[in-house]
Design a protein around this motif. Structure first.
Motif, mmCIF file in Angstrom:
data_model
loop_
_atom_site.group_PDB
_atom_site.id
_atom_site.type_symbol
_atom_site.label_atom_id
_atom_site.label_comp_id
_atom_site.label_asym_id
_atom_site.label_seq_id
_atom_site.Cartn_x
_atom_site.Cartn_y
_atom_site.Cartn_z
ATOM 1 N N SER A 54 0.836 -1.198 0.000
ATOM 2 C CA SER A 54 0.000 0.000 0.000
ATOM 3 C C SER A 54 0.871 1.249 0.000
ATOM 4 O O SER A 54 1.904 1.285 0.677
ATOM 5 N N ARG A 62 -4.047 12.910 9.523
ATOM 6 C CA ARG A 62 -5.330 12.239 9.397
ATOM 7 C C ARG A 62 -6.489 13.230 9.425
ATOM 8 O O ARG A 62 -6.483 14.205 10.173
ATOM 9 N N THR A 66 -15.111 10.249 7.184
ATOM 10 C CA THR A 66 -15.311 8.856 6.768
ATOM 11 C C THR A 66 -15.591 8.809 5.269
ATOM 12 O O THR A 66 -16.136 9.755 4.693
ATOM 13 N N LYS A 68 -16.634 5.929 1.917
ATOM 14 C CA LYS A 68 -17.080 4.591 1.506
ATOM 15 C C LYS A 68 -16.734 4.394 0.037
ATOM 16 O O LYS A 68 -16.944 5.286 -0.791
ATOM 17 N N LEU A 113 -9.740 0.222 -1.500
ATOM 18 C CA LEU A 113 -10.245 0.291 -0.125
ATOM 19 C C LEU A 113 -9.159 -0.125 0.859
ATOM 20 O O LEU A 113 -8.960 0.525 1.899
ATOM 21 N N ARG A 114 -8.446 -1.200 0.553
ATOM 22 C CA ARG A 114 -7.336 -1.636 1.411
ATOM 23 C C ARG A 114 -6.323 -0.518 1.588
ATOM 24 O O ARG A 114 -5.854 -0.237 2.701
ATOM 25 N N ARG A 117 -7.571 2.347 3.812
ATOM 26 C CA ARG A 117 -7.513 1.977 5.227
ATOM 27 C C ARG A 117 -6.072 1.995 5.728
ATOM 28 O O ARG A 117 -5.789 2.489 6.826
ATOM 29 N N ASN A 118 -5.158 1.454 4.943
ATOM 30 C CA ASN A 118 -3.763 1.403 5.369
ATOM 31 C C ASN A 118 -3.098 2.777 5.397
ATOM 32 O O ASN A 118 -2.095 2.969 6.107
ATOM 33 N N ALA A 124 -12.278 6.547 9.073
ATOM 34 C CA ALA A 124 -12.732 5.201 8.718
ATOM 35 C C ALA A 124 -12.967 5.138 7.214
ATOM 36 O O ALA A 124 -13.346 6.141 6.584
ATOM 37 N N ALA A 125 -12.721 3.978 6.647
ATOM 38 C CA ALA A 125 -12.999 3.726 5.235
ATOM 39 C C ALA A 125 -13.854 2.462 5.153
ATOM 40 O O ALA A 125 -13.458 1.411 5.669
ATOM 41 N N SER A 127 -16.502 -0.355 3.016
ATOM 42 C CA SER A 127 -16.839 -1.025 1.768
ATOM 43 C C SER A 127 -18.327 -0.861 1.495
ATOM 44 O O SER A 127 -19.117 -0.586 2.409
#
Length: 223
Positions: A54, A62, A66, A68, A113-114, A117-118, A124-125, A127
């Protein structure tokens, strides 16, 4: 008028076969399926997927937001787990015994998405499979996902179009933050399906990094 007896129809005689004939017939019936099933073994199907680390963003802080990632659509020509290549103009073909592990649209959205998140850039992320709501939504569609052969050179080509939406706004036009297209053309060093998977992974790593950075910048500008 003849009557039908419980043993059968009138005029029919019961045929008695020699015991040796019956045994031979049984043996033949058992041997036929084995003969039919013999021949060339089924080809071994090998499956491929992305493999890359990633991307990191050490200089970004940060955001308390959030996001999606929706399920990505795929152009019909590439909406398959078959590994598509273009051997010449106006012609598409697929590798006979090699496949992607999952549909390219799902594979692309899952890895993005991975990476989101990483990255740690969002609170928050989620699916599209998650029930949680998010303020921002990322939609996407794969327009190209194939190997292009041009004589002595081969390239893994990916074209991804994405929309970033702000779900806190009302109405579709007001929700659209940006619509962008990303295209990656990576050289294939090994002329085989594994080489295609490796090159496509390199391309996805670059596209994912750029998408995440653009999303981060757009969300930051709204604060």
């Amino acid at each position: 008028m003849n009557k039908i007896s419980k043993r059968g129809f009138p005029g029919f005689r019961r045929l008695s076969l020699p015991r040796s004939v019956v045994i031979i017939a049984v043996l033949i019936s058992f041997s036929i399926p084995g003969c039919i099933g013999r021949g060339k073994p089924a080809p071994l199907i090998e499956h491929y997927t992305f493999e890359y680390p990633s991307p990191t963003f050490p200089n970004l802080s940060r955001l308390e937001q959030t996001i999606k990632v929706e399920r990505f659509s795929v152009a019909k020509a590439f909406n398959t787990v078959s590994m598509v290549f273009r051997p010449e103009a106006f012609k598409l073909d697929t590798y006979a015994s090699n496949r992607w592990m999952v549909n390219p649209g799902d594979m692309t959205s899952d890895y993005l998405l991975r990476d989101l998140r990483n990255s740690g850039l969002f609170r928050a992320a989620f699916s599209y499979r998650d029930y949680e709501d998010a303020r921002f939504m990322l939609e996407g569609g794969l327009e190209e996902f194939l190997e292009i052969d041009e004589g002595k050179t081969r390239s893994a080509v990916m074209t991804l179009s994405v929309n970033l939406l702000d779900m806190s706004r009302t109405g579709t036009p007001g929700r659209l933050i940006f619509q962008k297209k990303y295209r990656s053309v990576e050289p294939i060093t090994d002329a085989d399906p594994a080489g295609l998977a490796r090159a496509m992974s390199n391309g996805m790593a670059k596209v994912s990094s750029q998408v995440i950075k653009d999303v981060y910048d757009a969300v930051t500008a709204l604060r």
